[in-house]
Design an enzyme around this catalytic site. Structure first.
Site: not given
Length: 358
Positions: A323, A40, A326
């Site tokens: 978040d 991600s 990340h």
């Protein structure tokens, strides 16, 4: 402090944030294309096309991206894959699963492709069924190679791939899932990761990669989600310890593979060293918040993910984390500048710009 100029890197990253994908300087790009494999931290929208909960195609993700809309990036804006490509004078490669929907657009394969998928790990069992594992991404890379050969012939494709940069961003999700891996001791667990990773990098090499930019894991125990598990908000030591073991082993693996293969070159980015520099001297990089997430709910904004009902900070440039897992666009830009143009001990034996010139 490490041998970098924090303010210079911040200026470089901010310049890239304002760019539209055009070369940042004069002259031709140093490499013809960038191919990205990973998780991600580098996903630019592949998971949008999967039946998975691991998506970021909704608010407030993308709030600072062009158009202010979510793209599938787990960020308020751009991520590391975007910045690395832009700083090499290239447009950010599109997600593979988006490109193949346009069956006639095989030329896109020559311009670079992003195979990264949120949730991916070295181990196929990491988030199995929820993402494209690294092994699956390599399968798609192999399919891409075959399509390119059909269009341009093996000799041209091999020359193209040998000059291109292959970015690999992997390992964090395996470490996050450590508890569920049979109770192996940390060193045994890392050894299993490296054994699998060796075969995966060899597959990438056999397809045609000769220049590999490998991003090691950061201090994963310091992300807001794991900090929240501590009553004092401290980093989770065991996770950081495993990350350190992994980075050391991955760096050694690449060094050994270069010796074995001869014509393979690499850059290894120790994300932990780079992030620790930011944690120690946040103001040098323009940050005022290094623990809490910008977007989320609960303690450290890390009890609930960044979803449409979550709150988010008004100034994303002064937060390290977007978040609960990340980095913000600002952090990604600084790290990418370090990766492309930095020096040891963060990036070695050469930086990515030097790698492209080899």
């Amino acid at each position: 402090m490490a041998a970098i100029l924090p303010i210079l890197f911040l200026l470089l990253s901010l310049t890239s944030m304002e760019a539209s994908g055009n070369p940042a300087g004069s002259g031709s790009p140093p490499v013809p294309a960038v191919y990205v494999l990973g998780d991600s931290l580098a996903d630019v929208g592949n998971n949008n096309h999967l039946l998975t909960i691991m998506k970021a195609d909704f608010a407030h993700n993308g709030i600072d991206f062009a158009g202010g809309k979510a793209t599938g990036r787990f960020s308020n804006g751009k991520n590391s894959a975007d910045f690395i490509s832009e700083q090499l004078g290239l447009s950010s490669p599109p997600p593979y699963l988006s490109v193949i929907k346009n069956a006639g657009d095989t030329q896109a394969f020559f311009n670079g492709i992003n195979f990264a998928s949120a949730g991916a790990g070295i181990l196929d069992t990491t988030h199995d069924g929820e993402c494209l594992s690294l092994s699956k991404q390599i399968d798609y890379l192999s399919t891409t190679y075959a399509t390119m050969v059909e269009k341009a012939g093996n000799e041209r494709v091999q020359d193209h791939l040998a000059k291109s940069i292959f970015v690999i961003v992997i390992g964090s999700n395996d470490i996050f899932g450590y508890k569920s891996n049979g109770g192996a001791a940390p060193k045994q667990f890392v050894s299993s990761l490296i054994s699998t990773l060796q075969g995966q990098i060899k597959r990438i090499y056999n397809i045609g990669a000769r220049k590999i930019a490998f991003l090691g894991t950061g201090p994963v125990g310091c992300c807001p989600s794991l900090r929240r598990q501590s009553d004092t908000g401290e980093c989770k030591a065991i996770a950081n310890s495993i990350s350190d073991l992994y980075n050391e082993a991955a760096s050694s693996l690449l060094r050994e593979m270069k010796t074995e293969l001869g014509d393979m070159n690499y850059s290894f980015f120790n994300s932990t060293f780079a992030m620790q520099e930011i944690f120690k001297h946040p103001s040098d990089y323009g940050f005022t918040e290094v623990e809490a997430a910008c977007c989320g709910l609960g303690d450290l904004n890390a009890k609930v993910a960044c979803i449409p009902i979550s709150s988010y900070c008004s100034n994303r440039t002064n937060h390290v984390f977007w978040d609960f897992y990340h980095p913000t666009e600002a952090t990604a830009g600084i790290l990418a500048a370090d990766l492309v143009d930095g020096s040891g001990p963060h990036i070695y034996p050469v930086n990515v710009r030097q790698l492209g010139a080899l």
